[in-house]
Write a protein that holds these residues in place. Structure first.
Motif, PDB file in Angstrom:
ATOM      1  N   ARG A 273     -20.094  26.471   7.138  1.00  8.97           N
ATOM      2  CA  ARG A 273     -18.628  26.618   7.215  1.00  8.97           C
ATOM      3  C   ARG A 273     -17.901  25.278   7.089  1.00  8.97           C
ATOM      4  O   ARG A 273     -16.916  25.140   6.368  1.00  8.97           O
ATOM      5  CB  ARG A 273     -18.294  27.294   8.555  1.00  8.97           C
ATOM      6  CG  ARG A 273     -16.873  27.719   8.786  1.00  8.97           C
ATOM      7  CD  ARG A 273     -16.480  28.925   7.975  1.00  8.97           C
ATOM      8  NE  ARG A 273     -15.670  28.521   6.826  1.00  8.97           N
ATOM      9  CZ  ARG A 273     -15.405  29.295   5.780  1.00  8.97           C
ATOM     10  NH1 ARG A 273     -15.904  30.498   5.703  1.00  8.97           N
ATOM     11  NH2 ARG A 273     -14.665  28.870   4.798  1.00  8.97           N
ATOM     12  N   ARG A 274     -18.372  24.277   7.829  1.00 10.89           N
ATOM     13  CA  ARG A 274     -17.680  22.990   7.828  1.00 10.89           C
ATOM     14  C   ARG A 274     -17.753  22.331   6.441  1.00 10.89           C
ATOM     15  O   ARG A 274     -16.781  21.765   5.963  1.00 10.89           O
ATOM     16  CB  ARG A 274     -18.283  22.066   8.901  1.00 10.89           C
ATOM     17  CG  ARG A 274     -17.642  20.692   8.967  1.00 10.89           C
ATOM     18  CD  ARG A 274     -16.126  20.755   9.186  1.00 10.89           C
ATOM     19  NE  ARG A 274     -15.502  19.434   9.084  1.00 10.89           N
ATOM     20  CZ  ARG A 274     -14.262  19.227   8.655  1.00 10.89           C
ATOM     21  NH1 ARG A 274     -13.488  20.244   8.292  1.00 10.89           N
ATOM     22  NH2 ARG A 274     -13.772  18.012   8.593  1.00 10.89           N
ATOM     23  N   LEU A 275     -18.928  22.441   5.795  1.00  7.83           N
ATOM     24  CA  LEU A 275     -19.067  21.902   4.439  1.00  7.83           C
ATOM     25  C   LEU A 275     -18.099  22.603   3.497  1.00  7.83           C
ATOM     26  O   LEU A 275     -17.434  21.970   2.672  1.00  7.83           O
ATOM     27  CB  LEU A 275     -20.508  22.058   3.945  1.00  7.83           C
ATOM     28  CG  LEU A 275     -20.766  21.643   2.497  1.00  7.83           C
ATOM     29  CD1 LEU A 275     -20.479  20.156   2.296  1.00  7.83           C
ATOM     30  CD2 LEU A 275     -22.199  21.951   2.078  1.00  7.83           C
ATOM     31  N   ARG A 276     -17.991  23.912   3.618  1.00  2.72           N
ATOM     32  CA  ARG A 276     -17.097  24.691   2.748  1.00  2.72           C
ATOM     33  C   ARG A 276     -15.643  24.280   2.961  1.00  2.72           C
ATOM     34  O   ARG A 276     -14.896  24.081   1.992  1.00  2.72           O
ATOM     35  CB  ARG A 276     -17.266  26.188   3.012  1.00  2.72           C
ATOM     36  CG  ARG A 276     -18.662  26.714   2.720  1.00  2.72           C
ATOM     37  CD  ARG A 276     -18.862  28.129   3.227  1.00  2.72           C
ATOM     38  NE  ARG A 276     -18.317  29.129   2.339  1.00  2.72           N
ATOM     39  CZ  ARG A 276     -19.024  29.792   1.428  1.00  2.72           C
ATOM     40  NH1 ARG A 276     -20.317  29.554   1.285  1.00  2.72           N
ATOM     41  NH2 ARG A 276     -18.456  30.689   0.657  1.00  2.72           N
ATOM     42  N   ASP A 277     -15.256  24.135   4.230  1.00  2.00           N
ATOM     43  CA  ASP A 277     -13.859  23.788   4.533  1.00  2.00           C
ATOM     44  C   ASP A 277     -13.510  22.382   4.053  1.00  2.00           C
ATOM     45  O   ASP A 277     -12.455  22.160   3.453  1.00  2.00           O
ATOM     46  CB  ASP A 277     -13.602  23.905   6.039  1.00  2.00           C
ATOM     47  CG  ASP A 277     -13.592  25.354   6.497  1.00  2.00           C
ATOM     48  OD1 ASP A 277     -13.545  26.250   5.627  1.00  2.00           O
ATOM     49  OD2 ASP A 277     -13.638  25.597   7.723  1.00  2.00           O
ATOM     50  N   LEU A 278     -14.406  21.425   4.334  1.00  2.00           N
ATOM     51  CA  LEU A 278     -14.129  20.040   3.944  1.00  2.00           C
ATOM     52  C   LEU A 278     -14.111  19.910   2.418  1.00  2.00           C
ATOM     53  O   LEU A 278     -13.270  19.202   1.850  1.00  2.00           O
ATOM     54  CB  LEU A 278     -15.187  19.108   4.557  1.00  2.00           C
ATOM     55  CG  LEU A 278     -14.901  17.607   4.483  1.00  2.00           C
ATOM     56  CD1 LEU A 278     -13.568  17.261   5.126  1.00  2.00           C
ATOM     57  CD2 LEU A 278     -16.029  16.813   5.149  1.00  2.00           C
ATOM     58  N   ALA A 279     -15.016  20.622   1.748  1.00  2.00           N
ATOM     59  CA  ALA A 279     -15.041  20.591   0.278  1.00  2.00           C
ATOM     60  C   ALA A 279     -13.733  21.163  -0.275  1.00  2.00           C
ATOM     61  O   ALA A 279     -13.156  20.607  -1.216  1.00  2.00           O
ATOM     62  CB  ALA A 279     -16.235  21.379  -0.245  1.00  2.00           C
TER      63      ALA A 279
END
Ligand code: KG4
Ligand code: ZN
Length: 337
Positions: A273-279
């Protein structure tokens, strides 16, 4: 329009998918993950035996979901590498048997190209040029892509040591969390402060290669020093932040440097989730289009292999030889093996 059956058995998931013209018609998945949990990692012989037991039921289930039968299959695609040798061989033997019995062409597919193709099932055909960030349990690469079925894959950067998913798995073990580590660390991180510990961002400003072993060691040192005061959620969140930060920064830089306006993030860690949001945040700022498949298509599955097969058939690629062998360490130069 060709209908392609895809088989994936490179690790601990037995995946079968049926794809036609970029559309997923049916899929089935079985996992031996729980059988490996007490060993803290995948045991190849256990995985291979589980594939043997699950393959035929998965093929049947995929057919049932698609509402078609074997006579409607035009080609069989299979992961022939990279992956665990015995696990790959099980899927390859099954794919060859189906291709032979149905008298249909066989296409050997690179597992990582499958991860990229998974995205096309959700977001449609890829543009003529794109940058792909592949983040899985065994690989971390930044790639420059043209036509996935026809063009060679250009590696902009790779990991010099651990893969991103491997780092999640190892850090989970350091924190006493369950295997597989990615989802466990992400879950623990939900209640943590990503700024609590400033972990190193390795190799920033040093091209597009990655390194995660130093980060893992930094977490190990922190855990040792903290002793009984260890705050697992804070460490999980801070570690996850360090990984997401480096991955997204380099991926966006690679797009801008190569004049590419589309970034595709795939592989098991792309479920994070965090990778998706930051990307999403960084691509928006940079004016880039971000494509990430839904989490169920990020982790290993058969649909992604059928998707590559579908692209290969559509491009007129010649089938693989019936003598196609498993290649456990196949380098990613082409989708077709
Ligand atoms: O692509 P994949 O299913 O299998 C390989 O080809 O390796 O990736 C598995 C990796 C594992 O290391 C797992 O811990 C990681 O993906 N993973 C995650 C998440 N879900 C799976 N990592 C971070 N966050 C997640 N939500
Ligand atoms: Zn994978």
């Amino acid at each position: 329009m060709a209908v392609v059956l895809g088989i994936e058995t490179s690790c601990d998931e037995t995946g079968v998918g049926i794809v036609s013209d970029g559309r997923l018609l049916g899929a089935a998945l079985a996992s031996s993950m729980e059988e490996h949990a007490r060993f803290g990692g995948v045991v190849p012989e256990i995985a291979a035996r589980a594939h043997l037991e699950s393959l035929v039921p998965c093929v049947r289930a995929a057919f049932q979901q698609a509402g078609i039968g074997p006579s409607e299959i035009d080609a069989v695609a299979v992961t022939s590498g990279p992956g665990l040798a015995t696990a790959l061989q099980t899927g390859l033997a099954a794919a060859k048997a189906y291709a032979l019995a149905w008298d249909r062409p066989l296409y050997g597919v690179h597992h990582l190209a499958g991860h990229v193709a998974a995205d096309t099932l959700e977001n449609g055909p890829l543009p003529s040029r794109s940058v792909a960030l592949i983040v899985s349990g065994g690989h971390t690469s930044l790639l420059l892509l043209g036509d996935l079925a026809r063009d060679p894959v250009v590696h902009l950067g790779d990991t010099r040591d651990d893969a991103a998913g491997e780092a999640f798995d190892k850090v989970a073990r350091l924190l006493g969390l369950a295997y597989p580590g990615g989802p466990a660390v992400a879950e623990a991180a939900r209640d943590g402060d990503p700024g609590a510990v400033v972990f190193p961002r390795a190799m920033l400003g040093a091209g597009y290669d990655f390194s995660f072993s130093g980060l893992k060691s930094a977490v190990a040192r922190h855990v040792e020093r903290a002793g009984s005061t260890l705050a697992v959620p804070d460490v999980a969140a801070s570690f996850q932040e360090a990984v997401a930060d480096v991955l997204t920064r380099k991926a966006v830089e690679a797009c801008l440097a190569h004049g590419v306006d589309t970034l595709v993030i795939v592989g098991g860690v792309a479920a994070n989730r965090r990778l998706r949001d930051l990307a999403a945040e960084r691509c928006r700022t940079a004016g880039l289009t971000l494509r990430i498949p839904p989490p169920s298509l990020c982790t290993d599955n058969g649909a992604m292999i059928a998707a590559v097969g579908d692209l290969l058939v559509a491009s007129g690629a010649p089938p693989s030889s019936r003598h196609l062998a498993a290649d456990p360490s196949a380098p990613l130069n082409r989708a077709h093996l």
